[in-house]
Scaffold this active site. Sequence first.
Site: not given
Ligand code: G3P
Ligand code: CA
Length: 306
Positions: A19, A61
């Site tokens: 992530h 992000h």
């Molecule tokens: O894409 C999965 C997760 O990352 C969704 O939340 O806000 O961290 O992009 P975000």
């Molecule tokens: Ca994401």
Amino acid sequence: MPQTTFPTLSGEPPIVIAHRGASGVLPEHTIAAYARAIEMGADYIEPDLVITKDGHLVARHDRHLSKTTNVSTHPEFADRKRSDANHDGEDWFVEDFTLAEIKTLRAMQPRPGRSTEFDGLYEIPTFVEILELVVTRSKETGRRVGIYPETKQPSAFAAAGLRHDEVMLTALSEAGFNGENDPVFIQSFELFNLKRLNDVTDIRLVYLTERIPKMPSFELAKIVDGIGPYKKLLLDDDGQDTGFVKAVHDVGLAVHPWTFRDDALDPAFPDIDTEIKAYYALGVDGVFSDFPDTALRARDSFKDLK
Ligand code: G3P
Ligand code: CA
């Protein structure tokens, strides 16, 4: 990996998605963080994609830049700070900057409690640069690394006359990611974007959601291949199965929950390995983790808990 049964849709082990790269240890969405994740053995790396004024996809992000870059220390950009209908307070927004300008910024650690020793070192990478890393490292290691891009706020970018889809699909195709048999998923919180993508690509699509979707799963299954839910939709505050995974699996959709963090443990669990294994036991088909080495370790030692 021990011989054990994973109750995933395919019966294969769940995928580990890095992530924002190995964002637990290096500033998120940098080549360094993605490269570290690949070294750790992550199956997929996850860039969130935003768009510059001149139409380039870069990894951040958010549309706003103050949280993850040193833009506020650049006096030449002071007059770019502004308010925005989709954002609380004033900030700098990526669509107001050319790629050349974005390349003068450096990434910063946004999460309290994480190391800031790498702040100011790394550029903001383009999607093309990230794909070059994936292709190069896949060749070097003989292990094909997957890519899991997210279209960030496509409706807000569309209002500025910018679109992710064509540029993203072209870059993916040039890097060898073309269809459902390639290790690629495209994710979005915005269903209209996924509907449009479903008309033009065979690449697997994932609908991100913080809440139980309004659209029934069998209808979603006509558009996407999986759901990426907030993890607490799957297990309640007491760690009990809500039935989400079974309901979604029953219509043939994969489930990839987010986000697992060693430094933000769900209090329902004594440690992060126990937390992640509880999700593996539910049958999730993948997990998003800021610490992909932890999710891989939990997968390696998973025993069927049913
Ligand atoms: O894409 C999965 C997760 O990352 C969704 O939340 O806000 O961290 O992009 P975000
Ligand atoms: Ca994401």
